[in-house]
Design a protein around this motif. Structure first.
Motif, PDB file in Angstrom:
ATOM      1  N   ALA A 173     -49.852   9.552 -46.170  1.00 58.00           N
ATOM      2  CA  ALA A 173     -49.728   9.546 -44.709  1.00 58.00           C
ATOM      3  C   ALA A 173     -49.661  10.955 -44.157  1.00 58.00           C
ATOM      4  CB  ALA A 173     -48.500   8.745 -44.298  1.00 58.00           C
ATOM      5  N   GLN A 174     -49.198  11.900 -44.977  1.00 58.64           N
ATOM      6  CA  GLN A 174     -49.032  13.273 -44.519  1.00 58.64           C
ATOM      7  C   GLN A 174     -50.363  14.052 -44.493  1.00 58.64           C
ATOM      8  OE1 GLN A 174     -46.770  11.787 -46.704  1.00 58.64           O
ATOM      9  NE2 GLN A 174     -45.520  11.450 -44.857  1.00 58.64           N
ATOM     10  N   ASN A 175     -51.266  13.755 -45.440  1.00 58.65           N
ATOM     11  CA  ASN A 175     -52.515  14.528 -45.447  1.00 58.65           C
ATOM     12  C   ASN A 175     -53.735  13.712 -45.029  1.00 58.65           C
ATOM     13  OD1 ASN A 175     -53.135  12.965 -47.691  1.00 58.65           O
ATOM     14  ND2 ASN A 175     -52.692  14.593 -49.161  1.00 58.65           N
ATOM     15  N   LEU A 176     -53.508  12.501 -44.506  1.00 62.13           N
ATOM     16  CA  LEU A 176     -54.584  11.714 -43.918  1.00 62.13           C
ATOM     17  C   LEU A 176     -54.575  11.952 -42.414  1.00 62.13           C
ATOM     18  CD1 LEU A 176     -56.799   9.596 -44.459  1.00 62.13           C
ATOM     19  CD2 LEU A 176     -55.072   7.814 -44.106  1.00 62.13           C
ATOM     20  N   ASP A 177     -55.744  11.950 -41.800  1.00 60.84           N
ATOM     21  CA  ASP A 177     -55.817  12.189 -40.359  1.00 60.84           C
ATOM     22  C   ASP A 177     -56.752  11.189 -39.703  1.00 60.84           C
ATOM     23  OD1 ASP A 177     -58.656  13.489 -40.154  1.00 60.84           O
ATOM     24  OD2 ASP A 177     -57.639  14.585 -41.760  1.00 60.84           O
TER      25      ASP A 177
END
Length: 423
Positions: free
Chosen positions: A324-328
């Motif tokens: 969730a942190q490195n998906l955009d």
């Protein structure tokens, strides 16, 4: 070097052309008013480092042993033409394919299924095969058995010859075809025995190390296979087939830089070698170059039967290892566009791909992210909408499943992921 003893020969002319080419493309050192005998290499000449095939061609043309040089001007011109195509593709970024005089096109594609390891047998089945010499005494006979299964080939050839011994002593192509049949049957020991019989009649023939390397692949001797394939490439520096073979062998032996270099060389020159695109994507992904991996797959032509596989693999690469942190959101938009454009005929494949995308989006949304996208793969881009979409995927997979326990497990996953409702 030998001209004082032999006088002018084809071999001395080849040497002369090779030395002339060397002087044209690099600064060859001079001593006492003449060029030195030993040419500089890629370590000090940037053009040779950039164009490996050019360096190999010059090396063969200027070999001190006349027997190791190009056998004729026609052969040298053909190989230099192949080198030129590679250089042009590198400089322009546009593929420059050409028809080989020595190899068939690639027969199959290996490595198209993601997360399935490359196997030596699949590599051998996919590699181009040497073109049959039409002047060989067995060429016409081989043409009549082109569709014969490998297990029946020897019997069919004996039957066509009218006896078990007739014609065996004059043809090189027939024993070589039997070597290939043994390899296709997964019998490297039998193939090696046949190659040993050819040592006296076909000594120096590049096809012997070509098939010896394939024996080594089946035997798991990847270093030996690499050495034999390198021998073939040293002989035929303008050909792509030995480069593809070296790329696959490097991948099998874990030499990722070599694998990437040769896969890129092949794919950049000829987009007909689809295995090279998948191989290049694998190596780039392993090196952490996600963008480059996807770019390689995006170059596979839409007319290719593996276009859909490439598109699905690109989506997997884009989402692999994402949190969730490195998906955009932009990645999800791109994935949605790509998945919507894929014509996946299999219900199971379509459901699995949708699960992958919807699952990544659900994790991203549940982490507290906000989106401006109203829908994703036809589902509302909300937590309930994504859960409902994943539920449908699990139920589609359950209907396609042939195993009772697997079907039960999929139904349970569908029930677990479905959004809470009053019904």
């Amino acid at each position: 070097p030998e001209i004082a003893q032999t006088g002018p020969t084809v071999a001395s002319d080849v040497y002369t052309v090779g030395r002339t080419l060397a002087v044209l493309v690099m600064d060859v050192p001079q001593e006492h008013g003449r060029f030195v005998d030993e040419l500089p290499g890629p370590a000090v000449v940037p053009v040779l480092a950039q164009y490996e095939s050019l360096y190999r061609a010059i090396l063969r043309a200027t070999d001190v042993d006349p027997l190791r040089r190009f056998s004729s001007m026609e052969e040298m011109a053909d190989q230099l033409t192949g080198v030129l195509h590679e250089i042009a593709s590198t400089d322009t970024g546009i593929a420059q394919p050409r028809q080989s005089s020595y190899f068939s096109p690639q027969r199959e594609v290996y490595g198209a299924v993601r997360d399935v390891p490359v196997k030596p047998a699949r590599v051998i089945a996919a590699l181009p095969v040497p073109v049959v010499d039409p002047t060989d005494s067995g060429a016409a006979l081989l043409a009549t058995t082109s569709g014969t299964p490998p297990a029946q080939l020897e019997y069919a050839l004996d039957l066509a010859r009218g006896g078990t011994n007739q014609g065996k002593s004059t043809s090189v192509e027939i024993p070589l075809r039997l070597v290939r049949a043994s390899l296709e049957l997964g019998a490297p020991d039998k193939a090696r025995a046949r190659l040993a019989e050819l040592e006296s009649t076909a000594a120096g023939d590049w096809r012997l190390p070509w098939y010896s390397a394939q024996c080594a692949l089946l035997e798991g001797e990847f270093d030996k296979a690499a050495a034999d394939f390198d021998t073939v490439l040293a002989t035929l520096p303008g050909e792509l087939a030995p480069k593809l073979a070296l790329a696959a062998t490097a991948e099998l032996r874990g030499a990722r830089e070599d694998a990437q270099r040769y896969y890129e060389m092949v794919w950049r020159t000829d987009h007909g070698y689809v295995s090279a695109a998948f191989g290049l994507a694998r190596q780039r992904e392993l090196a952490g170059d996600r963008v480059g991996a996807v770019a390689a797959l995006d170059q596979i032509p839409s007319a290719s039967s593996h276009f859909t596989d490439a598109g699905a693999a690109a989506i997997e690469i884009m989402l692999e290892g994402r949190t969730a942190q490195n998906l955009d959101e932009q990645t999800l938009v791109d994935v949605d566009r790509r998945a919507g454009a894929l014509a996946l005929e299999s219900t199971a494949k379509r459901a699995l791909l949708r699960l992958r995308v919807l699952g990544a989006a659900l994790g991203w949304l549940e982490s507290g992210q906000r989106t401006t996208i109203p829908r994703l793969l036809g589902a509302d881009f909300t937590v309930p909408g994504l859960r409902a979409g994943m539920e449908r995927c699990y139920r589609d997979l359950a209907r396609e499943s042939s195993g009772m326990w697997e079907r039960i497990e999929l139904v349970e996953k569908a029930n677990a992921i479905r959004p809470r409702t009053r019904v």
